[in-house]
Design an enzyme around this catalytic site. Structure first.
Site, mmCIF file in Angstrom:
data_model
loop_
_atom_site.group_PDB
_atom_site.id
_atom_site.type_symbol
_atom_site.label_atom_id
_atom_site.label_comp_id
_atom_site.label_asym_id
_atom_site.label_seq_id
_atom_site.Cartn_x
_atom_site.Cartn_y
_atom_site.Cartn_z
ATOM 1 N N HIS A 99 0.872 -1.178 0.000
ATOM 2 C CA HIS A 99 0.000 0.000 0.000
ATOM 3 C C HIS A 99 0.914 1.235 0.000
ATOM 4 O O HIS A 99 2.012 1.194 0.558
ATOM 5 C CB HIS A 99 -0.827 -0.057 1.289
ATOM 6 C CG HIS A 99 -1.903 0.965 1.422
ATOM 7 N ND1 HIS A 99 -1.654 2.291 1.679
ATOM 8 C CD2 HIS A 99 -3.253 0.856 1.380
ATOM 9 C CE1 HIS A 99 -2.795 2.944 1.787
ATOM 10 N NE2 HIS A 99 -3.783 2.097 1.601
ATOM 11 N N GLN A 147 -4.637 -4.828 7.156
ATOM 12 C CA GLN A 147 -5.660 -5.762 6.678
ATOM 13 C C GLN A 147 -5.689 -7.048 7.490
ATOM 14 O O GLN A 147 -6.707 -7.745 7.511
ATOM 15 C CB GLN A 147 -5.413 -6.094 5.196
ATOM 16 C CG GLN A 147 -5.513 -4.915 4.257
ATOM 17 C CD GLN A 147 -6.886 -4.274 4.256
ATOM 18 O OE1 GLN A 147 -7.898 -4.906 4.581
ATOM 19 N NE2 GLN A 147 -6.943 -2.999 3.905
#
Lengths: 141, 407
Positions: free
Chosen positions: B126, B206
């Protein structure tokens, strides 16, 4: 009203599937590229001017159906206009997509009126405006 | 589905008020859990209770309200530590994963990165676990190396070995990819990095809501995660750091709460974790995050894991059977990203939205990863414990609507 068919009107889907004036424009003397870093969409508009009139317009880029249709439909709408009329046309399209969903649609927009459905989808205005901003940058360049 | 599982799901859903929100007149099908999750009533109540019963500030007052707020806040820190397998003094409370990673990149980086040094990140990351390292390396004269992945979205451990040498001071990697849904073998990666003397930071944004997290077992030095992706409030996050590593780090932000003594022209700083918590924290958020982790622990972990794995398999199978759909990589948990041939992800997401189905479209803050996978952008569906077969099936049915519009 935010019906998906109102957003993806037949004219828009047609220009997305069969874009007009797509590809590098021979003899272009104005070009501008605008991107949306959030989604990776990018549209380049090219113009060929004769005096102050747009003799031809082309576009390239990648994006969603709205971004692609806006590139295609703007090149059609701007061809033959002088710079002042072209700028006014861009302002009218931006005003259309920023208007309230139930605002009346001006009757002088031609095919660009197909973007009226975007008024119900605030998060998608930017998709149309990529091409508007690129065309505006060409005119001011 | 077993009757028990069905009744579990119904009970889980009944506690999440936002699931009752209609979308375009339809039942909400919330499949954007990797962006943010929905809070259950006990979590909402814990947040609200701070406003009604714990209105004091922390760490500074001696009056009753301040002491109550302090006890609740430090109690929340201890709860968070317990759920991560950590000690409370190793838990730095931040505004989210992004702030936690920036804290390490800036504070640890200032003390440990210099010209000739290198940082390794994976090609999966990310932007929040890539750009802070780009900036830190640029500021410190260090080099950023990218560990390649295979087409499945798994880190290539052979190629990683070739990147690791004595110049590498830190390796940063996602535990669970926010795009391709692959789970990185953290223990194996950490052992390789430690063998060359590098620290290991894991982006657990996550993973926290889906995988059991035991920072000691993972073998990393830093673990960063967010509250709002784990059924807690936005504006909350955690940086876990090994006590000896935190103790050797200078502060990041400076201000109140983090100082031991202040003179007009200089200050002494407190020990970790207070040294890294300048300013009034998100008190209600932190207490809500602790409540979210406590509440998650009331759900049978094995039942939730089996439920999510089954939903993920149903989603993968359904997408594989849908004409024109290409799934990115080989997803292993919670997340599936895909393309629909000839239709831009934003157009897919808008049409799904009209059917009540919330997904993410675009680059999911992972532009280099999309380039690596040959995708201009993608649609992402991401699961939570409160999703069911009906949600997966609604997504698959709505994809037929996409083909109708763009026939």
């Amino acid at each position: 009203m935010s019906d998906v068919r109102a957003l993806y009107q037949a004219t828009i889907v047609d220009h997305d599937r069969h874009p007009r004036n797509h590809g590098a424009l021979a003899g272009a003397d104005r070009a501008a590229t605008v991107d949306n870093p959030l989604c990776g969409d990018v549209v380049t508009i090219e113009l060929r001017l004769t005096d102050r009139t747009i003799a031809a317009a082309g576009w390239t880029g990648r994006g969603c159906a709205l971004a692609r249709a806006a590139g295609s439909m703007l090149t059609v709408a701007l061809a033959g206009l002088d710079a002042a009329a072209a700028a006014a046309r861009l302002d009218a399209l931006e005003a259309l997509v920023r208007a309230a969903p139930d605002a009346p649609v001006p009757d002088d927009l031609g095919d660009l009126a197909a973007f009226a459905g975007v008024r119900g989808f605030a998060s998608r205005r930017g998709c149309v405006l990529i091409a508007v901003r690129a065309a505006r940058a060409c005119l001011s360049g | 589905m077993h009757a028990d599982a069905r009744s579990d799901l119904a009970a889980w859903r009944a506690e999440v008020p936002a699931l009752a929100l209609p979308v375009h007149g339809r039942r909400l099908v919330y499949l954007d859990n990797a962006a943010t999750t929905l809070m259950a009533r006990p979590v909402i109540d814990a947040v609200a209770r701070v406003a009604t019963h714990l209105p004091g500030n922390v760490h500074r007052g001696v009056h009753a309200l301040a002491e109550a707020a302090d006890a609740a806040f430090e109690g929340a820190r201890a709860t968070i530590a317990r759920h991560l397998g950590a000690r409370p003094d190793e838990i730095v409370l931040t505004s989210g994963t992004t702030a936690a990673i920036n804290l390490v990149a800036q504070a640890w980086g200032r003390a440990n990165l210099g010209p000739g040094d290198a940082v390794v990140v994976s090609a999966l990351e990310h932007h929040a676990n890539l750009v802070p390292w780009q900036a830190a390396c640029a500021e410190r004269g260090a080099t950023l190396r990218i560990a390649p992945i295979d087409d499945a979205g798994r880190i290539d451990l052979v190629a990683l070995d070739a990147l690791l040498d004595a110049r590498v001071k830190l390796l940063a990697v996602a535990h669970l990819s926010n795009v391709v849904g692959t789970v990185a073998p953290i223990a194996a990666i950490a052992a390789r990095a430690h063998a060359v003397g590098a620290r290991v930071l894991v982006d657990g944004a996550q993973a926290l809501p889906h995988l059991p997290i035991d920072v000691a077992a993972l073998g990393c030095d830093f673990y960063a995660c967010s509250g709002h992706k784990a059924y807690g409030p936005t504006g909350t996050g955690v940086l876990w750091g090994r006590a000896d590593v935190l103790a050797a780090m200078p502060p990041w932000q400076h201000g109140g709460e983090m100082v031991a003594a202040v003179e007009a022209t200089r200050a002494r700083y407190r020990e970790a974790p207070a040294r890294f918590e300048a300013g009034t924290p998100n008190i209600s958020g932190v207490i809500g995050l602790a409540a979210a982790l406590d509440h998650a622990a009331t759900r049978d972990r094995a039942a939730v894991a089996a439920h999510e794995a089954r939903l993920h398999a149903r989603l993968r199978a359904g997408l594989a059977a849908t004409p024109g759909v290409r799934v990115l990589g080989a997803p292993e948990a919670a997340v599936v990203s895909f393309e629909v041939a000839g239709v831009h992800p934003h157009d897919v997401a808008t049409i799904l939205d009209q059917e009540g189905v919330c997904v993410r479209s675009g680059l999911h803050c992972a532009e280099p990863l999309h380039a690596r996978l040959g995708a201009a952008a993608s649609v992402r569906a991401s699961l939570a414990y409160y999703n069911g077969d009906d949600d997966v099936d609604a997504l698959l049915a709505a994809l037929t609507r996409v083909r109708e519009v763009f026939a």
